[in-house]
Design a protein around this motif. Sequence first.
Motif, PDB file in Angstrom:
ATOM      1  N   THR A 133      37.102  -3.934  48.139  1.00  0.00           N
ATOM      2  CA  THR A 133      36.844  -5.269  47.680  1.00  0.00           C
ATOM      3  C   THR A 133      35.617  -5.333  46.834  1.00  0.00           C
ATOM      4  OG1 THR A 133      37.758  -6.051  49.740  1.00  0.00           O
ATOM      5  CG2 THR A 133      36.483  -7.686  48.624  1.00  0.00           C
ATOM      6  N   LEU A 134      34.844  -4.824  46.909  1.00  0.00           N
ATOM      7  CA  LEU A 134      33.482  -4.827  46.064  1.00  0.00           C
ATOM      8  C   LEU A 134      33.734  -4.392  44.711  1.00  0.00           C
ATOM      9  CD1 LEU A 134      30.399  -3.669  48.253  1.00  0.00           C
ATOM     10  CD2 LEU A 134      30.761  -5.959  47.266  1.00  0.00           C
ATOM     11  N   ALA A 135      34.686  -3.038  44.783  1.00  0.00           N
ATOM     12  CA  ALA A 135      34.892  -2.519  43.345  1.00  0.00           C
ATOM     13  C   ALA A 135      35.748  -3.529  42.533  1.00  0.00           C
ATOM     14  CB  ALA A 135      35.789  -1.365  43.659  1.00  0.00           C
ATOM     15  N   ASP A 136      36.831  -4.234  43.426  1.00  0.00           N
ATOM     16  CA  ASP A 136      37.843  -5.212  42.737  1.00  0.00           C
ATOM     17  C   ASP A 136      37.107  -6.174  42.148  1.00  0.00           C
ATOM     18  OD1 ASP A 136      39.925  -3.756  43.224  1.00  0.00           O
ATOM     19  OD2 ASP A 136      40.678  -4.718  45.146  1.00  0.00           O
ATOM     20  N   GLU A 137      36.103  -6.757  43.000  1.00  0.00           N
ATOM     21  CA  GLU A 137      35.582  -7.997  42.440  1.00  0.00           C
ATOM     22  C   GLU A 137      34.539  -7.762  41.183  1.00  0.00           C
ATOM     23  OE1 GLU A 137      35.850 -11.109  43.294  1.00  0.00           O
ATOM     24  OE2 GLU A 137      37.277 -10.457  44.830  1.00  0.00           O
ATOM     25  N   ILE A 138      33.876  -6.443  41.235  1.00  0.00           N
ATOM     26  CA  ILE A 138      33.050  -5.983  39.960  1.00  0.00           C
ATOM     27  C   ILE A 138      33.827  -5.907  38.838  1.00  0.00           C
ATOM     28  CG2 ILE A 138      31.545  -4.572  39.328  1.00  0.00           C
ATOM     29  CD1 ILE A 138      30.569  -4.234  42.216  1.00  0.00           C
ATOM     30  N   SER A 139      35.001  -5.145  39.181  1.00  0.00           N
ATOM     31  CA  SER A 139      35.772  -4.807  38.052  1.00  0.00           C
ATOM     32  C   SER A 139      36.585  -6.105  37.261  1.00  0.00           C
ATOM     33  CB  SER A 139      36.899  -3.733  38.442  1.00  0.00           C
ATOM     34  OG  SER A 139      36.213  -2.654  38.863  1.00  0.00           O
ATOM     35  N   LYS A 140      36.547  -7.219  38.107  1.00  0.00           N
ATOM     36  CA  LYS A 140      37.280  -8.296  37.311  1.00  0.00           C
ATOM     37  C   LYS A 140      36.276  -8.927  36.243  1.00  0.00           C
ATOM     38  CE  LYS A 140      39.699  -9.818  41.626  1.00  0.00           C
ATOM     39  NZ  LYS A 140      39.644 -10.888  42.385  1.00  0.00           N
ATOM     40  N   LEU A 141      34.797  -8.445  36.233  1.00  0.00           N
ATOM     41  CA  LEU A 141      33.826  -9.264  35.548  1.00  0.00           C
ATOM     42  C   LEU A 141      33.990  -8.319  34.010  1.00  0.00           C
ATOM     43  CD1 LEU A 141      30.944  -9.008  37.836  1.00  0.00           C
ATOM     44  CD2 LEU A 141      32.548 -11.078  37.332  1.00  0.00           C
ATOM     45  N   LYS A 142      33.171  -9.154  33.127  1.00  0.00           N
ATOM     46  CA  LYS A 142      33.208  -8.739  31.765  1.00  0.00           C
ATOM     47  C   LYS A 142      32.404  -7.396  31.906  1.00  0.00           C
ATOM     48  CE  LYS A 142      33.263 -13.313  29.592  1.00  0.00           C
ATOM     49  NZ  LYS A 142      32.342 -14.125  28.629  1.00  0.00           N
ATOM     50  N   ARG A 143      32.618  -6.633  30.737  1.00  0.00           N
ATOM     51  CA  ARG A 143      32.204  -5.172  30.724  1.00  0.00           C
ATOM     52  C   ARG A 143      30.637  -5.159  30.783  1.00  0.00           C
ATOM     53  NH1 ARG A 143      34.741  -0.658  29.321  1.00  0.00           N
ATOM     54  NH2 ARG A 143      36.736  -1.852  30.132  1.00  0.00           N
ATOM     55  N   ALA A 144      29.876  -6.125  30.130  1.00  0.00           N
ATOM     56  CA  ALA A 144      28.607  -6.090  30.280  1.00  0.00           C
ATOM     57  C   ALA A 144      27.968  -6.402  31.584  1.00  0.00           C
ATOM     58  CB  ALA A 144      28.004  -7.041  29.156  1.00  0.00           C
ATOM     59  N   GLN A 145      28.718  -7.278  32.203  1.00  0.00           N
ATOM     60  CA  GLN A 145      28.290  -7.446  33.564  1.00  0.00           C
ATOM     61  C   GLN A 145      28.482  -6.478  34.461  1.00  0.00           C
ATOM     62  OE1 GLN A 145      31.132 -11.095  33.633  1.00  0.00           O
ATOM     63  NE2 GLN A 145      29.373 -12.255  34.399  1.00  0.00           N
ATOM     64  N   VAL A 146      29.520  -5.667  34.376  1.00  0.00           N
ATOM     65  CA  VAL A 146      29.935  -4.590  35.267  1.00  0.00           C
ATOM     66  C   VAL A 146      28.515  -3.473  34.895  1.00  0.00           C
ATOM     67  CG1 VAL A 146      31.452  -2.540  35.673  1.00  0.00           C
ATOM     68  CG2 VAL A 146      32.367  -4.830  35.298  1.00  0.00           C
ATOM     69  N   ASP A 147      28.389  -3.329  33.584  1.00  0.00           N
ATOM     70  CA  ASP A 147      27.171  -2.118  33.389  1.00  0.00           C
ATOM     71  C   ASP A 147      25.997  -2.663  33.789  1.00  0.00           C
ATOM     72  OD1 ASP A 147      29.198  -1.043  31.763  1.00  0.00           O
ATOM     73  OD2 ASP A 147      28.260  -1.730  29.973  1.00  0.00           O
ATOM     74  N   ARG A 148      25.598  -3.972  34.015  1.00  0.00           N
ATOM     75  CA  ARG A 148      24.475  -4.495  34.611  1.00  0.00           C
ATOM     76  C   ARG A 148      24.481  -4.154  36.310  1.00  0.00           C
ATOM     77  NH1 ARG A 148      24.757  -8.542  30.659  1.00  0.00           N
ATOM     78  NH2 ARG A 148      25.683 -10.119  32.348  1.00  0.00           N
ATOM     79  N   ILE A 149      25.583  -4.451  36.915  1.00  0.00           N
ATOM     80  CA  ILE A 149      25.463  -4.294  38.189  1.00  0.00           C
ATOM     81  C   ILE A 149      25.628  -3.261  38.751  1.00  0.00           C
ATOM     82  CG2 ILE A 149      27.381  -4.937  40.299  1.00  0.00           C
ATOM     83  CD1 ILE A 149      28.553  -7.164  38.644  1.00  0.00           C
ATOM     84  N   ILE A 150      26.446  -2.056  38.341  1.00  0.00           N
ATOM     85  CA  ILE A 150      26.216  -0.753  38.631  1.00  0.00           C
ATOM     86  C   ILE A 150      25.310   0.301  38.055  1.00  0.00           C
ATOM     87  CG2 ILE A 150      28.587  -1.202  39.517  1.00  0.00           C
ATOM     88  CD1 ILE A 150      29.583   0.795  37.083  1.00  0.00           C
ATOM     89  N   ASP A 151      24.600  -0.358  37.030  1.00  0.00           N
ATOM     90  CA  ASP A 151      23.299   0.122  36.443  1.00  0.00           C
ATOM     91  C   ASP A 151      23.835   1.575  35.632  1.00  0.00           C
ATOM     92  OD1 ASP A 151      20.709   0.217  35.576  1.00  0.00           O
ATOM     93  OD2 ASP A 151      20.080   1.511  37.201  1.00  0.00           O
ATOM     94  N   VAL A 152      24.966   1.480  35.055  1.00  0.00           N
ATOM     95  CA  VAL A 152      25.628   2.395  34.132  1.00  0.00           C
ATOM     96  C   VAL A 152      26.100   1.963  32.854  1.00  0.00           C
ATOM     97  CG1 VAL A 152      25.853   4.088  36.016  1.00  0.00           C
ATOM     98  CG2 VAL A 152      27.717   2.657  35.260  1.00  0.00           C
ATOM     99  N   VAL A 153      26.428   2.774  31.801  1.00  0.00           N
ATOM    100  CA  VAL A 153      26.839   2.086  30.645  1.00  0.00           C
ATOM    101  C   VAL A 153      28.329   2.740  30.474  1.00  0.00           C
ATOM    102  CG1 VAL A 153      26.966   1.949  28.133  1.00  0.00           C
ATOM    103  CG2 VAL A 153      24.734   1.981  29.359  1.00  0.00           C
ATOM    104  N   THR A 154      29.411   1.851  30.701  1.00  0.00           N
ATOM    105  CA  THR A 154      30.674   2.276  30.653  1.00  0.00           C
ATOM    106  C   THR A 154      31.257   2.640  29.218  1.00  0.00           C
ATOM    107  OG1 THR A 154      31.417   0.197  30.699  1.00  0.00           O
ATOM    108  CG2 THR A 154      31.378   1.254  32.685  1.00  0.00           C
ATOM    109  N   VAL A 155      31.849   3.469  28.813  1.00  0.00           N
ATOM    110  CA  VAL A 155      32.360   3.654  27.658  1.00  0.00           C
ATOM    111  C   VAL A 155      33.960   3.655  27.579  1.00  0.00           C
ATOM    112  CG1 VAL A 155      32.198   5.440  25.623  1.00  0.00           C
ATOM    113  CG2 VAL A 155      30.304   5.132  27.245  1.00  0.00           C
ATOM    114  N   ASP A 156      34.463   2.964  26.454  1.00  0.00           N
ATOM    115  CA  ASP A 156      35.833   2.856  26.110  1.00  0.00           C
ATOM    116  C   ASP A 156      36.333   4.171  25.604  1.00  0.00           C
ATOM    117  OD1 ASP A 156      35.975   0.252  26.973  1.00  0.00           O
ATOM    118  OD2 ASP A 156      35.447  -0.519  25.062  1.00  0.00           O
ATOM    119  N   GLU A 157      37.596   4.345  26.008  1.00  0.00           N
ATOM    120  CA  GLU A 157      38.170   5.517  25.334  1.00  0.00           C
ATOM    121  C   GLU A 157      38.271   5.350  23.707  1.00  0.00           C
ATOM    122  OE1 GLU A 157      39.290   8.347  26.274  1.00  0.00           O
ATOM    123  OE2 GLU A 157      38.624   7.906  28.197  1.00  0.00           O
TER     124      GLU A 157
END
Length: 301
Positions: A133-157
């Motif tokens: 549930t946590l992963a689903d709720e976090i993944s629904k957010l904008k990419r910048a928000q996801v990066d702030r929450i999990i404290d990593v920088v996600t990179v697009d293909e």
Amino acid sequence: MDLNSLRKLVEGQLLRMEGNTFQDCMDRLGLELYPGDYQPVRAAGPKGDTKNDGYCPKARVFFAAHATRGERIDKAKTKIRGDLEGCLQEHREVKVWRFLTNDTLPGEVDQFIDNELRPLHPSVTIEVWGLKTLADEISKLKRAQVDRIIDVVTVDEPEFEIVVLSHMKTGRDLWPILSGCLGWLPHEEPDDCTDEEQDLIDGAVQSFRDWSDISGDIEFSSSSVRDAQRSITAILDELAKKALALYSATLDNYPLTGGPGTAARSGDSGVYAARAAGGVMMVSYSTGVNRPRRRCRRRRW
């Protein structure tokens, strides 16, 4: 990055968290989900955190964050009951009580919450947000928000770019691509090449590399450039005698991050090279035609 890959990344990050690290992450989630309302809480004084790991004063939502590592069922029940009842005793008007964990609760614990705790407190919405549930709720957010929450920088293909290849018949055609080349993509010959064809392609590519390496030194001399172009034309003529043709193109602002090129039989085969300005080359069986079919070769950049 697609949603499924992002969700897996978030799950992996959550699973690694323990103690205060997980609670800090849940604070960042609360701040994103309830901007202007969520209030982080830390333990202090004789009452500690008053059974409240964070809450929303306006929405009256209270959180209990607990990084779980396969706890015993009886311990998990005791933890959840204690946090819930302690929160209700210490705080007024609790509308939603949400238990956050980076694990999936055993069925017996989930049943305990539904069969015992919810009937005891019908005025309170009791929720459990586990790993999925946590992963689903976090993944629904904008990419910048996801990066702030999990404290990593996600990179697009990297996106695909379309490169239109042209038939290189002379050294004059190829020289603008070779000149000033800063890097090359590895190449692969067709699986069914003969030894003679492999040697010819390897020799041609090596010659192109050599001319590219010294191109900056001879650019000032028109006669030297003409000699280079004539030498390249001779190589292309040798390829043509074996029914091989060279296709090439340039793409502006090409970053030096490409992967290996491939080659196969027919007009779609090739040996690739690239330059910082965006060059791509392909050696292919010409099948007796002077011009290759008009086509686009997709490459990741």
